[in-house]
Structure formats: C-alpha cells, structure tokens
Design a protein around this motif. Structure first.
Motif, PDB file in Angstrom:
ATOM      1  N   LEU A 135       5.087  -7.255 -31.056  1.00 17.18           N
ATOM      2  CA  LEU A 135       5.653  -7.475 -32.382  1.00 17.18           C
ATOM      3  C   LEU A 135       5.873  -8.947 -32.679  1.00 17.18           C
ATOM      4  CD1 LEU A 135       8.306  -4.602 -32.424  1.00 17.18           C
ATOM      5  CD2 LEU A 135       5.923  -4.549 -33.176  1.00 17.18           C
ATOM      6  N   GLY A 136       5.739  -9.796 -31.662  1.00 15.34           N
ATOM      7  CA  GLY A 136       5.916 -11.228 -31.882  1.00 15.34           C
ATOM      8  C   GLY A 136       7.333 -11.542 -32.303  1.00 15.34           C
ATOM      9  N   GLY A 137       7.452 -12.403 -33.275  1.00 16.37           N
ATOM     10  CA  GLY A 137       8.772 -12.798 -33.753  1.00 16.37           C
ATOM     11  C   GLY A 137       9.193 -12.057 -34.998  1.00 16.37           C
ATOM     12  N   ALA A 138       8.591 -10.896 -35.234  1.00 18.66           N
ATOM     13  CA  ALA A 138       8.923 -10.143 -36.451  1.00 18.66           C
ATOM     14  C   ALA A 138      10.363  -9.631 -36.377  1.00 18.66           C
ATOM     15  CB  ALA A 138       7.955  -8.979 -36.626  1.00 18.66           C
ATOM     16  N   SER A 139      10.940  -9.425 -37.517  1.00 17.64           N
ATOM     17  CA  SER A 139      12.299  -8.897 -37.586  1.00 17.64           C
ATOM     18  C   SER A 139      12.322  -7.447 -37.117  1.00 17.64           C
ATOM     19  CB  SER A 139      12.819  -8.995 -39.023  1.00 17.64           C
ATOM     20  OG  SER A 139      14.044  -8.304 -39.143  1.00 17.64           O
ATOM     21  N   ILE A 140      13.419  -7.102 -36.489  1.00 15.80           N
ATOM     22  CA  ILE A 140      13.552  -5.715 -36.038  1.00 15.80           C
ATOM     23  C   ILE A 140      14.271  -4.857 -37.075  1.00 15.80           C
ATOM     24  CG2 ILE A 140      13.577  -6.428 -33.626  1.00 15.80           C
ATOM     25  CD1 ILE A 140      16.607  -5.905 -33.647  1.00 15.80           C
ATOM     26  N   THR A 141      14.510  -5.401 -38.244  1.00 15.29           N
ATOM     27  CA  THR A 141      15.206  -4.631 -39.276  1.00 15.29           C
ATOM     28  C   THR A 141      14.478  -3.339 -39.623  1.00 15.29           C
ATOM     29  OG1 THR A 141      16.168  -6.646 -40.181  1.00 15.29           O
ATOM     30  CG2 THR A 141      16.130  -4.715 -41.613  1.00 15.29           C
ATOM     31  N   PRO A 142      13.146  -3.345 -39.786  1.00 21.91           N
ATOM     32  CA  PRO A 142      12.464  -2.059 -40.067  1.00 21.91           C
ATOM     33  C   PRO A 142      12.669  -1.024 -38.965  1.00 21.91           C
ATOM     34  CG  PRO A 142      11.023  -3.899 -40.553  1.00 21.91           C
ATOM     35  CD  PRO A 142      12.210  -4.473 -39.846  1.00 21.91           C
ATOM     36  N   LEU A 143      12.668  -1.482 -37.699  1.00 23.05           N
ATOM     37  CA  LEU A 143      12.890  -0.536 -36.598  1.00 23.05           C
ATOM     38  C   LEU A 143      14.280   0.070 -36.664  1.00 23.05           C
ATOM     39  CD1 LEU A 143      11.285  -2.350 -33.532  1.00 23.05           C
ATOM     40  CD2 LEU A 143      10.408  -0.358 -34.743  1.00 23.05           C
ATOM     41  N   LEU A 144      15.270  -0.771 -36.904  1.00 25.42           N
ATOM     42  CA  LEU A 144      16.637  -0.277 -36.964  1.00 25.42           C
ATOM     43  C   LEU A 144      16.836   0.646 -38.156  1.00 25.42           C
ATOM     44  CD1 LEU A 144      18.632  -3.492 -36.009  1.00 25.42           C
ATOM     45  CD2 LEU A 144      17.844  -1.644 -34.527  1.00 25.42           C
ATOM     46  N   ALA A 145      16.275   0.263 -39.309  1.00 30.13           N
ATOM     47  CA  ALA A 145      16.422   1.104 -40.501  1.00 30.13           C
ATOM     48  C   ALA A 145      15.760   2.465 -40.299  1.00 30.13           C
ATOM     49  CB  ALA A 145      15.827   0.395 -41.708  1.00 30.13           C
ATOM     50  N   GLY A 146      14.556   2.463 -39.720  1.00 28.06           N
ATOM     51  CA  GLY A 146      13.885   3.736 -39.467  1.00 28.06           C
ATOM     52  C   GLY A 146      14.608   4.578 -38.447  1.00 28.06           C
ATOM     53  N   ALA A 147      15.182   3.911 -37.412  1.00 29.19           N
ATOM     54  CA  ALA A 147      15.918   4.659 -36.391  1.00 29.19           C
ATOM     55  C   ALA A 147      17.166   5.308 -36.971  1.00 29.19           C
ATOM     56  CB  ALA A 147      16.282   3.733 -35.232  1.00 29.19           C
ATOM     57  N   VAL A 148      17.897   4.566 -37.786  1.00 28.93           N
ATOM     58  CA  VAL A 148      19.118   5.124 -38.376  1.00 28.93           C
ATOM     59  C   VAL A 148      18.779   6.297 -39.295  1.00 28.93           C
ATOM     60  CG1 VAL A 148      21.023   4.630 -39.945  1.00 28.93           C
ATOM     61  CG2 VAL A 148      20.437   2.997 -38.156  1.00 28.93           C
ATOM     62  N   ALA A 149      17.724   6.142 -40.101  1.00 34.12           N
ATOM     63  CA  ALA A 149      17.317   7.247 -40.974  1.00 34.12           C
ATOM     64  C   ALA A 149      16.933   8.474 -40.143  1.00 34.12           C
ATOM     65  CB  ALA A 149      16.155   6.818 -41.862  1.00 34.12           C
ATOM     66  N   GLY A 150      16.245   8.241 -39.027  1.00 35.77           N
ATOM     67  CA  GLY A 150      15.871   9.364 -38.165  1.00 35.77           C
ATOM     68  C   GLY A 150      17.065  10.027 -37.523  1.00 35.77           C
ATOM     69  N   TRP A 151      18.052   9.236 -37.116  1.00 37.29           N
ATOM     70  CA  TRP A 151      19.259   9.825 -36.514  1.00 37.29           C
ATOM     71  C   TRP A 151      19.979  10.727 -37.516  1.00 37.29           C
ATOM     72  CZ3 TRP A 151      21.110   4.488 -34.335  1.00 37.29           C
ATOM     73  CH2 TRP A 151      20.350   4.184 -33.206  1.00 37.29           C
ATOM     74  N   VAL A 152      20.121  10.234 -38.726  1.00 36.99           N
ATOM     75  CA  VAL A 152      20.828  11.027 -39.736  1.00 36.99           C
ATOM     76  C   VAL A 152      20.095  12.343 -39.970  1.00 36.99           C
ATOM     77  CG1 VAL A 152      21.550  11.096 -42.139  1.00 36.99           C
ATOM     78  CG2 VAL A 152      21.806   8.972 -40.831  1.00 36.99           C
ATOM     79  N   TRP A 153      18.791  12.248 -40.209  1.00 37.58           N
ATOM     80  CA  TRP A 153      18.027  13.453 -40.536  1.00 37.58           C
ATOM     81  C   TRP A 153      18.004  14.437 -39.370  1.00 37.58           C
ATOM     82  CZ3 TRP A 153      15.751  15.307 -44.913  1.00 37.58           C
ATOM     83  CH2 TRP A 153      14.877  16.382 -44.754  1.00 37.58           C
ATOM     84  N   ASN A 154      17.729  13.929 -38.178  1.00 38.01           N
ATOM     85  CA  ASN A 154      17.548  14.838 -37.040  1.00 38.01           C
ATOM     86  C   ASN A 154      18.857  15.423 -36.549  1.00 38.01           C
ATOM     87  OD1 ASN A 154      14.599  14.778 -36.511  1.00 38.01           O
ATOM     88  ND2 ASN A 154      14.982  12.582 -36.294  1.00 38.01           N
ATOM     89  N   GLN A 155      19.980  14.717 -36.746  1.00 38.78           N
ATOM     90  CA  GLN A 155      21.271  15.325 -36.423  1.00 38.78           C
ATOM     91  C   GLN A 155      21.526  16.528 -37.326  1.00 38.78           C
ATOM     92  OE1 GLN A 155      23.259  15.036 -33.920  1.00 38.78           O
ATOM     93  NE2 GLN A 155      24.245  13.042 -33.776  1.00 38.78           N
ATOM     94  N   ALA A 156      21.281  16.349 -38.611  1.00 40.23           N
ATOM     95  CA  ALA A 156      21.474  17.467 -39.545  1.00 40.23           C
ATOM     96  C   ALA A 156      20.483  18.595 -39.267  1.00 40.23           C
ATOM     97  CB  ALA A 156      21.329  16.971 -40.983  1.00 40.23           C
ATOM     98  N   LEU A 157      19.231  18.233 -38.949  1.00 39.97           N
ATOM     99  CA  LEU A 157      18.223  19.252 -38.643  1.00 39.97           C
ATOM    100  C   LEU A 157      18.600  20.026 -37.379  1.00 39.97           C
ATOM    101  CD1 LEU A 157      15.450  20.569 -39.107  1.00 39.97           C
ATOM    102  CD2 LEU A 157      14.439  18.663 -37.812  1.00 39.97           C
ATOM    103  N   SER A 158      19.111  19.330 -36.374  1.00 31.19           N
ATOM    104  CA  SER A 158      19.515  20.016 -35.143  1.00 31.19           C
ATOM    105  C   SER A 158      20.622  21.021 -35.422  1.00 31.19           C
ATOM    106  CB  SER A 158      19.984  18.988 -34.110  1.00 31.19           C
ATOM    107  OG  SER A 158      18.945  18.103 -33.770  1.00 31.19           O
ATOM    108  N   HIS A 159      21.590  20.619 -36.222  1.00 33.31           N
ATOM    109  CA  HIS A 159      22.675  21.545 -36.538  1.00 33.31           C
ATOM    110  C   HIS A 159      22.142  22.780 -37.245  1.00 33.31           C
ATOM    111  CE1 HIS A 159      25.769  23.161 -39.340  1.00 33.31           C
ATOM    112  NE2 HIS A 159      26.475  23.168 -38.238  1.00 33.31           N
ATOM    113  N   ARG A 160      21.226  22.590 -38.180  1.00 33.84           N
ATOM    114  CA  ARG A 160      20.693  23.754 -38.904  1.00 33.84           C
ATOM    115  C   ARG A 160      19.915  24.674 -37.972  1.00 33.84           C
ATOM    116  NH1 ARG A 160      20.666  25.710 -43.631  1.00 33.84           N
ATOM    117  NH2 ARG A 160      18.949  26.965 -44.452  1.00 33.84           N
ATOM    118  N   ALA A 161      19.117  24.098 -37.086  1.00 33.12           N
ATOM    119  CA  ALA A 161      18.359  24.931 -36.151  1.00 33.12           C
ATOM    120  C   ALA A 161      19.298  25.655 -35.182  1.00 33.12           C
ATOM    121  CB  ALA A 161      17.362  24.064 -35.380  1.00 33.12           C
ATOM    122  N   TYR A 162      20.318  24.962 -34.687  1.00 33.76           N
ATOM    123  CA  TYR A 162      21.279  25.624 -33.805  1.00 33.76           C
ATOM    124  C   TYR A 162      22.034  26.730 -34.546  1.00 33.76           C
ATOM    125  CZ  TYR A 162      20.832  22.386 -29.865  1.00 33.76           C
ATOM    126  OH  TYR A 162      20.378  21.672 -28.787  1.00 33.76           O
TER     127      TYR A 162
END
Length: 463
Positions: A135-162
C-alpha cells in the motif's frame, strides 16, 4: 354349630348358626374377580408405584384413574384409596431412578473453543503485515472506514441469524446469511471507496477483500465452523517471516488472496438454505440494530486504543484486544455458570448479591490479567511495536473493561445500554482524540454501575 350369647343376668340364649364367610368370585355384573385383585393391580401399577416415596402418591394415581371408595371396597376389599395405596406400596419394591445430571446449558463452554475463536479473530491481522508494503504511504482511512462499516453490519447480521437459530429455523438463518453477507461485503467496499483518495486504488482493493472476508467469517462463526475458518486462515502464517525479512510482492499479495478465496469458498459451500417455504414471522429487524451499534462503538474504541494512524507498528494493542476476545468469551460463560450455581445453593438475596459481586470482580480481574499478558507478549514479538507508556496502558485497560462489561450486558439482554455507552464514548473520542483515557474511564464507570445494578439481582440470572 350353634352360637350362644351370654346375657348380663348369666343366662344363655341361642343365636343364629355362624356360617363361615364365603369368597365372592363374581362382581355384581357377572364378571369374575381376579384371584388376587390387589396383587394384579400392584403388578399393573408397578412402574409407577416403584418410584413413589409415599403411599399418598399411589392414592393420587388411583383417584386420577376414577376409582371411587365404593368401587375399591367392592372390588379390592379395602376401605378406601388410601388403604389400597398402602397395600400396593407394601407389595411393590422401591426402585428410584438415579438423578439425571444437570444439563450443561448454553453457559457451559470449553476453554479450547473460546481460545480457538480468539485465534481466528486475530489471525487476519497478519494480512495487514503482508499488505502494508504494497500500500506504500497511502492513508489507511479507507481500510478503517470499511472495517467499521463491516463490523456494524455483521454484528447486526449475526444477531439476526442467531435469532433464527434460536427459533429452531436453521434454514431461515442460512437464508439470512446468504443475503446479508454479500450485502455487507458490498457495503464495506462502497464505504472504503467513498473514503479513498484519487490515488489509493490498492487500498480500495485491499479494503474490498477485507469486506469480503468479514462476510465469509461471519457466516462460518455463526454456523460454528471455527475450525474450517482456521484452516482457511492458515496461509496467513506465511506472514511470520515478514516480521524479519522482506518477502517478494507476489508472495505478499498471494497469501492473503489464497486465504480469502478459501474462506469465501468454505462459507459458500456451508450455506444450505434448503427449500423455500411459506415465510413465518421472524425476529424484527429493529431488534438487531443495537447489536450493530455496539459493534460500531466497541470497534472504534479498539482502534483508538491501538493503531491510530499506523497500520502495523501501532497494531500491538489491537492484536492483544482481539486475541483476548477468546478468553473474554470463556469468562463470560464462567460468570453465568457460577452465578447459576450460586442461585441454586444460596438461600437469601443478600448472600447472592455478595456472591455475584465477588464473581464479577473475579472474572473481570482475570480478563484484565490476560489482556495485560497478551499486551506484554505482543510488544515483545510484534515487529517495530511501540512500548506502551502509562497513559496508553491505562487507556488499553479501560477499553478492556468497557469491552468485557459491554459484552456481559449484551449477554444478559441489556445491549441497548451497552451500545449507548460505547457509541457515546466513541463519538466523544472522535471529536476530541486527546480525551481517550478520560472517556474510556467514564464509560467503564457507567457500565460498572449498570452491571452491578442488573446482575446482583437473582431474577436476572433465571433462564
């Protein structure tokens, strides 16, 4: 033979002849009696009478069968149901069944399984070790933003599946994962793309793979396929030499891609939604929202406690917190199982409150000890890891308290309170990055008060 009766004046008068009592061999309806009707009844009721601890239990059985006292006197020659029950009780040998072992229940979980989950939570961090030079010297902001969005969605999805699994409908749970996991991967990719700059295409590609992995891992963890996920993550162990040596770029790109392909393929083959059926009323979608918000708040607090703007060198605390989630889960189960055991043995509410408070302190202290040990080991082994000063170490411990207490409240159904506290703390720290330890300390104090208020009550622990 004649009988005689002596009168008070000493005279004697003749009485009617004494006739021996004859056994009645037929009922008034003409059907023959059994040779031993009580014995025949005792044989018929032996399975029930053998477990009786008192004749009254047998009397209750007789009365529930509709036997009246008149019928008992006529058929069995006993005065009433109690007299007949005593006779049966004396004839049948006692045979009490051995008490069944108490069911393990959902709060008994092996330590090995929890450690395995902690390992599969942390192994994906090796992908960042491999991908950081690409990734070189690119900002990690996209990684963090995508990770946070995934955590929110998948936590809710896990609860629904459970929730579907709890309703006894694994096919509906599989369909929810089949639709929700790709949607979450798409959401994480879109959020990462929106947060990326014009020259950050490699970071966006890495974030898309990260989002796809989060969806596949959610499927496998919900369906109990931790070992399969561990096998899919095994190629990432090739990142260990990268701590000390410079690996070729094809190896750095190929190992995460291989692991991602394996996890996605295993998740796709695991999902078997089954034939379509008439839809049944399911858990409301709004019920899963607090779980997503809790994932948002706790995820941001973990990021603030560790990585900051450094993808690899500052990731030691994040790895320690991630690895600690395995022991944390086991300690949550232990707290619940010990509390249930105390609920069965203690006789006063005051005694239970004291036992529950002591159990809470013991489990939380054990989790913090594990967290500090993992942090120390990670600081020694992680390449280029920054030593934690007093303020950062305190902040890490406070974030650990927030995470464990929040998960404990979530396990007891108080997820809204835990989500509100975590989201408020994360929002405050986002607006004022320098307020980390103070904000985490305030959140830990609020969660401690909520936990004590809820979990010292015996009614909170009844299944």
């Amino acid at each position: 033979m004649s009988g005689s009766l002596w009168l008070k004046n000493g005279t004697m008068r003749d009485t009617l002849p004494v006739v021996p009592r004859q056994r009645v061999t037929e009922t008034p309806h003409g059907t023959p009696y059994a040779d031993d009707p009580v014995g025949e009844l005792a044989d018929r009721l032996s399975a029930l009478a053998a477990h009786a601890v008192h004749p009254d239990e047998i009397a209750a059985i007789l009365e529930s069968d509709g036997m009246t006292d008149d019928h008992i006197r006529l058929t069995y020659g006993r005065a009433d149901s109690f007299a007949l029950a005593e006779d049966i009780y004396a004839r049948v040998e006692r045979h009490h069944p051995r008490p069944e072992a108490a069911p393990a229940g959902p709060w008994h979980l092996g330590l090995a399984g929890c450690l395995l989950r902690g390992l599969v939570f942390a192994l994906p961090g090796l992908a960042y070790v491999l991908g950081a030079p690409l990734l070189g010297g690119a900002s990690i902001t996209p990684l963090l933003a995508g990770a946070v969005a995934g955590w929110v969605w998948n936590q809710a999805l896990s609860h629904r599946a459970y929730s579907w699994l709890g309703l006894g409908d694994p096919a509906a749970a599989a369909r929810a994962l089949l639709l929700g996991a790709p949607a979450g991967a798409l959401l994480g990719s879109v959020v990462a793309f929106a947060a990326a700059g014009p020259a950050e295409s490699p970071t966006v590609v890495f974030a898309a793979g990260q989002a796809l992995y989060l969806g596949a891992a959610t499927v496998l963890l919900v369906l109990g396929r931790e070992r399969a996920l561990l096998c899919a993550l095994s190629p990432l162990l090739g990142a260990v030499p990268a701590f000390w040596y410079d690996l070729p770029d094809p190896v750095r790109a190929g190992l995460p891609a291989l692991s991602l392909a394996a996890a996605t393929a295993i998740a796709a083959t695991t999902l078997r939604p089954g034939p379509l059926r008439r839809p049944r009323p399911g858990p409301p979608l709004a019920a899963s929202l607090p779980y997503g918000l809790f994932g948002l708040g706790s995820g941001l607090l973990v990021l603030y406690a560790g990585a900051g703007d450094a993808l690899v060198t500052g990731a030691g605390p994040v790895v320690a917190l991630t690895l600690s989630m395995g022991p944390a889960e086991w300690l949550l189960h232990r707290f619940r199982s010990v509390s249930l055991a105390r609920l069965r043995t203690l006789t006063t509410a005051r005694a239970f409150r004291r036992a529950a408070a002591g159990n809470l302190v013991h489990c939380l202290g054990a989790y913090l000890a594990v967290l500090l040990a993992l942090t120390a080991v990670g600081t020694l082994l992680w390449p280029g890891a920054e030593a934690l000063g007093g303020a950062r170490l305190l902040g890490l411990v406070l974030v650990g308290v927030v995470l464990w207490l929040g998960l404990l409240l979530q396990a007891f159904g108080a997820v809204r309170s835990a989500a509100a506290v975590c989201v408020a703390a994360a929002a405050t720290q986002t607006l004022d990055p320098g307020s980390g330890p103070a904000v985490s300390g305030a959140a830990a104090a609020v969660l401690a008060v909520l936990t004590c208020a809820l979990l010292v009550r015996p009614t909170a622990h009844r299944l």
